[in-house]
Design a protein around this motif. Structure first.
Motif, PDB file in Angstrom:
ATOM      1  N   ALA A   8     -39.384  42.889  11.847  1.00 21.03           N
ATOM      2  CA  ALA A   8     -40.163  43.568  10.806  1.00 21.03           C
ATOM      3  C   ALA A   8     -39.375  43.710   9.498  1.00 21.03           C
ATOM      4  O   ALA A   8     -39.871  44.322   8.564  1.00 21.03           O
ATOM      5  N   ARG A   9     -38.208  43.108   9.426  1.00 25.61           N
ATOM      6  CA  ARG A   9     -37.388  43.209   8.213  1.00 25.61           C
ATOM      7  C   ARG A   9     -37.852  42.204   7.172  1.00 25.61           C
ATOM      8  O   ARG A   9     -38.149  41.061   7.487  1.00 25.61           O
ATOM      9  N   LYS A  10     -37.909  42.661   5.922  1.00 26.96           N
ATOM     10  CA  LYS A  10     -38.263  41.787   4.811  1.00 26.96           C
ATOM     11  C   LYS A  10     -36.974  41.363   4.110  1.00 26.96           C
ATOM     12  O   LYS A  10     -36.292  42.197   3.518  1.00 26.96           O
ATOM     13  N   ILE A  46     -46.246  37.894   9.017  1.00 20.71           N
ATOM     14  CA  ILE A  46     -46.743  36.537   9.288  1.00 20.71           C
ATOM     15  C   ILE A  46     -47.656  36.560  10.513  1.00 20.71           C
ATOM     16  O   ILE A  46     -48.735  35.969  10.506  1.00 20.71           O
ATOM     17  N   LEU A  47     -47.232  37.261  11.554  1.00 19.06           N
ATOM     18  CA  LEU A  47     -48.081  37.382  12.746  1.00 19.06           C
ATOM     19  C   LEU A  47     -49.369  38.125  12.396  1.00 19.06           C
ATOM     20  O   LEU A  47     -50.447  37.759  12.865  1.00 19.06           O
ATOM     21  N   GLY A  48     -49.266  39.139  11.545  1.00 21.00           N
ATOM     22  CA  GLY A  48     -50.465  39.831  11.072  1.00 21.00           C
ATOM     23  C   GLY A  48     -51.376  38.890  10.308  1.00 21.00           C
ATOM     24  O   GLY A  48     -52.607  38.928  10.459  1.00 21.00           O
ATOM     25  N   HIS A  49     -50.792  38.023   9.475  1.00 17.08           N
ATOM     26  CA  HIS A  49     -51.574  37.016   8.764  1.00 17.08           C
ATOM     27  C   HIS A  49     -52.327  36.125   9.753  1.00 17.08           C
ATOM     28  O   HIS A  49     -53.485  35.765   9.515  1.00 17.08           O
ATOM     29  N   LEU A  50     -51.687  35.786  10.865  1.00 17.41           N
ATOM     30  CA  LEU A  50     -52.373  34.977  11.883  1.00 17.41           C
ATOM     31  C   LEU A  50     -53.527  35.753  12.509  1.00 17.41           C
ATOM     32  O   LEU A  50     -54.534  35.157  12.899  1.00 17.41           O
ATOM     33  N   CYS A  51     -53.408  37.063  12.592  1.00 18.35           N
ATOM     34  CA  CYS A  51     -54.538  37.891  13.057  1.00 18.35           C
ATOM     35  C   CYS A  51     -55.675  37.835  12.044  1.00 18.35           C
ATOM     36  O   CYS A  51     -56.849  37.698  12.422  1.00 18.35           O
ATOM     37  N   ASP A  52     -55.338  37.927  10.765  1.00 20.89           N
ATOM     38  CA  ASP A  52     -56.354  37.852   9.719  1.00 20.89           C
ATOM     39  C   ASP A  52     -57.035  36.486   9.726  1.00 20.89           C
ATOM     40  O   ASP A  52     -58.263  36.388   9.582  1.00 20.89           O
ATOM     41  N   SER A  53     -56.252  35.448   9.899  1.00 21.05           N
ATOM     42  CA  SER A  53     -56.802  34.096   9.987  1.00 21.05           C
ATOM     43  C   SER A  53     -57.747  33.986  11.182  1.00 21.05           C
ATOM     44  O   SER A  53     -58.842  33.414  11.077  1.00 21.05           O
ATOM     45  N   HIS A  58     -52.631  25.354  11.494  1.00 22.49           N
ATOM     46  CA  HIS A  58     -52.166  26.470  10.669  1.00 22.49           C
ATOM     47  C   HIS A  58     -51.422  27.493  11.534  1.00 22.49           C
ATOM     48  O   HIS A  58     -50.350  27.980  11.157  1.00 22.49           O
ATOM     49  N   MET A  59     -51.984  27.799  12.682  1.00 21.53           N
ATOM     50  CA  MET A  59     -51.368  28.765  13.587  1.00 21.53           C
ATOM     51  C   MET A  59     -49.990  28.257  14.047  1.00 21.53           C
ATOM     52  O   MET A  59     -49.003  29.007  14.004  1.00 21.53           O
ATOM     53  N   ILE A  60     -49.915  27.026  14.477  1.00 25.15           N
ATOM     54  CA  ILE A  60     -48.644  26.462  14.949  1.00 25.15           C
ATOM     55  C   ILE A  60     -47.611  26.444  13.825  1.00 25.15           C
ATOM     56  O   ILE A  60     -46.436  26.773  14.042  1.00 25.15           O
ATOM     57  N   HIS A  61     -48.035  26.083  12.624  1.00 25.22           N
ATOM     58  CA  HIS A  61     -47.123  26.071  11.460  1.00 25.22           C
ATOM     59  C   HIS A  61     -46.451  27.438  11.303  1.00 25.22           C
ATOM     60  O   HIS A  61     -45.217  27.526  11.147  1.00 25.22           O
ATOM     61  N   HIS A  62     -47.248  28.507  11.333  1.00 29.11           N
ATOM     62  CA  HIS A  62     -46.681  29.844  11.144  1.00 29.11           C
ATOM     63  C   HIS A  62     -45.879  30.317  12.355  1.00 29.11           C
ATOM     64  O   HIS A  62     -44.874  31.009  12.194  1.00 29.11           O
ATOM     65  N   LEU A  63     -46.319  29.963  13.548  1.00 27.67           N
ATOM     66  CA  LEU A  63     -45.553  30.349  14.737  1.00 27.67           C
ATOM     67  C   LEU A  63     -44.172  29.710  14.740  1.00 27.67           C
ATOM     68  O   LEU A  63     -43.185  30.344  15.114  1.00 27.67           O
ATOM     69  N   LYS A  64     -44.090  28.481  14.290  1.00 28.13           N
ATOM     70  CA  LYS A  64     -42.788  27.810  14.202  1.00 28.13           C
ATOM     71  C   LYS A  64     -41.914  28.433  13.117  1.00 28.13           C
ATOM     72  O   LYS A  64     -40.690  28.416  13.227  1.00 28.13           O
TER      73      LYS A  64
END
Length: 150
Positions: free
Chosen positions: A28-30, A41-48, A139-145
């Protein structure tokens, strides 16, 4: 291609490594206030997932071209307050898991002809439902990686 199985296999592949990664303090560190944390990023995947779930259902129920509206990703991440809000990292992971199971369930109900239904993207391009699902998965795989680099 069985898209529902593909989506479920992605969830299965990444769920535990994401959970383990959350044990590290930096999830959770920025590193930079202008960029998303791994949690965001994981939250963004939830929004997606939430936006695409709606799109996949609209396609299922439509006999005409479905207009795909884009959404302001930064606004969604900020509005859902993934960084400092009420949801823990584990909560965001659970939400991502359940949203993708819900999407897999919707996609599983598609008949063969549903995958050929047309969408019109915000730039005017026309694509198929199959393309939209594949784009969602990529898109999901891109962000998970990005969250879990090898």
């Amino acid at each position: 291609m069985d898209y529902s199985k593909t989506i479920l296999s992605i969830v299965e592949k990444y769920r535990e490594p994401l959970r383990i990664s959350m044990l590290n303090d930096d999830f959770a560190r920025k590193a930079d206030q202008r960029k998303w944390s791994k949690k965001e990023i994981l939250g963004h995947l939830c929004d997606s997932a939430a936006n695409n779930h709606l799109r996949f259902i609209q396609l299922l129920g439509s006999s005409q071209i479905v207009q795909i509206q884009s959404y302001d990703q930064n606004l969604w991440v900020a509005a859902n307050n993934y960084q400092d809000g009420l949801m823990s990292c584990q909560d965001v992971l659970e939400l991502w898991t359940l949203l993708n199971k819900q999407i897999a369930s919707v996609v599983q109900s598609y008949a063969d002809e549903d995958f050929t239904k047309q969408v019109e993207l915000s730039d005017g391009r026309k694509e198929t439902a199959a393309w939209l699902i594949e784009d969602y998965v990529e898109h999901m795989i891109h962000h998970l990686k990005a969250i879990l680099p090898s």
